[in-house]
Write a protein that holds these residues in place. Structure first.
Motif, PDB file in Angstrom:
ATOM      1  N   VAL A 198      78.650  -8.447  54.300  1.00 58.38           N
ATOM      2  CA  VAL A 198      78.346  -9.622  55.233  1.00 58.38           C
ATOM      3  C   VAL A 198      77.389 -10.717  54.314  1.00 58.38           C
ATOM      4  O   VAL A 198      77.829 -11.598  54.434  1.00 58.38           O
ATOM      5  CB  VAL A 198      78.219  -9.376  56.666  1.00 58.38           C
ATOM      6  CG1 VAL A 198      77.606 -10.801  57.388  1.00 58.38           C
ATOM      7  CG2 VAL A 198      79.233  -8.797  57.550  1.00 58.38           C
ATOM      8  N   LEU A 199      76.388  -9.821  53.781  1.00 60.59           N
ATOM      9  CA  LEU A 199      75.478 -10.477  53.158  1.00 60.59           C
ATOM     10  C   LEU A 199      75.712 -11.148  51.897  1.00 60.59           C
ATOM     11  O   LEU A 199      75.041 -11.741  50.969  1.00 60.59           O
ATOM     12  CB  LEU A 199      74.193  -9.764  53.063  1.00 60.59           C
ATOM     13  CG  LEU A 199      73.523  -9.472  54.205  1.00 60.59           C
ATOM     14  CD1 LEU A 199      72.313  -8.243  54.299  1.00 60.59           C
ATOM     15  CD2 LEU A 199      72.723 -10.707  54.918  1.00 60.59           C
ATOM     16  N   ARG A 200      76.939 -10.541  51.343  1.00 60.18           N
ATOM     17  CA  ARG A 200      77.526 -11.026  50.166  1.00 60.18           C
ATOM     18  C   ARG A 200      76.757 -10.529  48.929  1.00 60.18           C
ATOM     19  O   ARG A 200      76.562 -11.229  47.899  1.00 60.18           O
ATOM     20  CB  ARG A 200      77.810 -12.725  49.616  1.00 60.18           C
ATOM     21  CG  ARG A 200      78.665 -13.041  51.045  1.00 60.18           C
ATOM     22  CD  ARG A 200      79.047 -14.734  50.681  1.00 60.18           C
ATOM     23  NE  ARG A 200      79.879 -15.112  51.640  1.00 60.18           N
ATOM     24  CZ  ARG A 200      81.049 -15.089  51.659  1.00 60.18           C
ATOM     25  NH1 ARG A 200      81.912 -14.377  50.664  1.00 60.18           N
ATOM     26  NH2 ARG A 200      82.135 -15.568  52.734  1.00 60.18           N
ATOM     27  N   SER A 201      76.166  -9.178  49.115  1.00 57.91           N
ATOM     28  CA  SER A 201      75.272  -8.666  48.170  1.00 57.91           C
ATOM     29  C   SER A 201      76.426  -8.350  46.941  1.00 57.91           C
ATOM     30  O   SER A 201      77.676  -8.266  47.024  1.00 57.91           O
ATOM     31  CB  SER A 201      74.637  -7.251  48.603  1.00 57.91           C
ATOM     32  OG  SER A 201      73.891  -7.418  49.512  1.00 57.91           O
ATOM     33  N   GLN A 202      75.572  -8.582  45.747  1.00 57.01           N
ATOM     34  CA  GLN A 202      76.070  -8.398  44.390  1.00 57.01           C
ATOM     35  C   GLN A 202      75.459  -7.312  43.629  1.00 57.01           C
ATOM     36  O   GLN A 202      74.355  -7.199  43.936  1.00 57.01           O
ATOM     37  CB  GLN A 202      76.181  -9.678  43.606  1.00 57.01           C
ATOM     38  CG  GLN A 202      77.095 -10.937  44.311  1.00 57.01           C
ATOM     39  CD  GLN A 202      78.601 -10.497  44.570  1.00 57.01           C
ATOM     40  OE1 GLN A 202      79.264 -10.057  43.875  1.00 57.01           O
ATOM     41  NE2 GLN A 202      79.082 -10.965  45.847  1.00 57.01           N
ATOM     42  N   PRO A 203      76.090  -6.887  42.505  1.00 54.37           N
ATOM     43  CA  PRO A 203      75.466  -6.060  41.509  1.00 54.37           C
ATOM     44  C   PRO A 203      74.268  -6.534  41.083  1.00 54.37           C
ATOM     45  O   PRO A 203      74.357  -7.610  40.529  1.00 54.37           O
ATOM     46  CB  PRO A 203      76.538  -5.803  40.559  1.00 54.37           C
ATOM     47  CG  PRO A 203      77.736  -5.804  41.321  1.00 54.37           C
ATOM     48  CD  PRO A 203      77.793  -6.813  42.325  1.00 54.37           C
ATOM     49  N   GLY A 204      73.096  -5.704  40.951  1.00 59.36           N
ATOM     50  CA  GLY A 204      71.724  -6.305  40.661  1.00 59.36           C
ATOM     51  C   GLY A 204      71.212  -6.725  41.997  1.00 59.36           C
ATOM     52  O   GLY A 204      69.748  -6.843  41.512  1.00 59.36           O
ATOM     53  N   ASP A 205      71.295  -7.113  42.920  1.00 56.00           N
ATOM     54  CA  ASP A 205      70.660  -7.565  43.986  1.00 56.00           C
ATOM     55  C   ASP A 205      69.984  -6.226  44.607  1.00 56.00           C
ATOM     56  O   ASP A 205      70.294  -5.130  44.354  1.00 56.00           O
ATOM     57  CB  ASP A 205      71.596  -8.037  45.149  1.00 56.00           C
ATOM     58  CG  ASP A 205      72.033  -9.167  44.948  1.00 56.00           C
ATOM     59  OD1 ASP A 205      71.959  -9.804  43.999  1.00 56.00           O
ATOM     60  OD2 ASP A 205      73.103  -9.656  45.808  1.00 56.00           O
ATOM     61  N   VAL A 206      68.944  -6.581  45.281  1.00 56.76           N
ATOM     62  CA  VAL A 206      67.995  -5.312  45.622  1.00 56.76           C
ATOM     63  C   VAL A 206      67.804  -5.353  47.328  1.00 56.76           C
ATOM     64  O   VAL A 206      67.789  -6.313  47.937  1.00 56.76           O
ATOM     65  CB  VAL A 206      66.556  -5.559  45.098  1.00 56.76           C
ATOM     66  CG1 VAL A 206      65.602  -4.606  45.751  1.00 56.76           C
ATOM     67  CG2 VAL A 206      66.642  -5.332  43.942  1.00 56.76           C
TER      68      VAL A 206
END
Length: 241
Positions: A30-38
């Motif tokens: 839902v937060l649209r997290s992506q690879p590399g996000d913490v």
């Protein structure tokens, strides 16, 4: 500020890779997290939280790697355990949420002679699971490393009969007839017991006192069943600052 998520899995050591459980996975999506996000993760088992890097995002899987841990000191030095006869309607949701924010260590839902809300069987199990989710979400929001445990619904006589002898903790019974609060004990936890909208019966108060609960009061005004325990918890926590 990174998203803070409760993960019902043991976390650690540094460098551990894991797939998030379904709940945190949906939240990260839902937060649209992506690879590399913490992300910030905690498992509710200790007093630390982890920074975790997102490695991969899939339709049903979010894989992360733990980077580093941070020790938190957000728990009350003297724990507060709350036993209460469940208020009706949605007031129990509100109470669980606010009690978690204020630092409660555990919550015991009860039924008594004058209970409006009565639960049993599968319905009771579903409510407890719902309230545990409310506590988890509140712990995520307020920065706690521990999630208070919401116990199975019991009747007041059952719970009192199963309660072991007091071992270093104080036991207080919120009662409109009681006069004021005693001084806060120098050490040990507190068990707080409070009744429903119509209060506990005289027999129930006597049974609680037989198990070591001391009647205490919160002033001349009659507080709602969901207000009184939160007022006492607020006082208990503020007195430890």
């Amino acid at each position: 500020m990174s998203a803070r998520l409760y993960v019902d899995l043991p976390l650690g050591p540094e460098g551990q890779e894991l797939d998030l459980p379904p709940g945190p996975t949906r939240h990260a999506q839902v937060l649209r997290s992506q690879p590399g996000d913490v992300l910030t993760l905690f498992d509710g088992r200790g007093e630390q939280e982890w920074q975790a890097e997102v490695l991969a995002m899939g339709r049903s899987v979010v894989r992360v790697r733990l980077l580093s841990a941070r020790v938190l000191r957000h728990e009350l030095p003297q724990g507060f355990r709350l036993a209460l006869v469940m208020p009706a309607n949605d007031r129990m949701d509100f109470l669980v949420e606010k009690a978690t924010e204020l630092g409660v260590a555990a919550i015991q839902p009860l039924m008594s002679e004058r209970s409006v809300l009565r639960l049993s069987g599968e319905r009771a199990d579903k409510k407890v699971a719902h309230w545990q989710g409310v506590a988890q979400a509140a712990a995520e929001q307020c920065g706690r490393a521990r999630v208070p445990q919401v116990a199975a619904v019991r009747t007041l006589p059952q719970w009192l009969a199963e309660l072991p002898p007091a071992a270093g903790e104080a036991r207080w019974l919120l009662s409109p007839q009681a006069q004021g609060l005693p001084g806060r004990p120098a050490q040990g936890e507190l068990w707080s017991l409070s009744g429903p909208e119509g209060g506990l019966s005289a027999g129930e108060e006597a049974a609680a006192q037989a198990q070591g609960f001391q009647p205490v009061g919160l002033g001349p005004r009659v507080l709602r069943a969901d207000t009184a325990p939160l007022a006492l918890l607020s006082w208990w926590g503020l007195a430890q600052l």
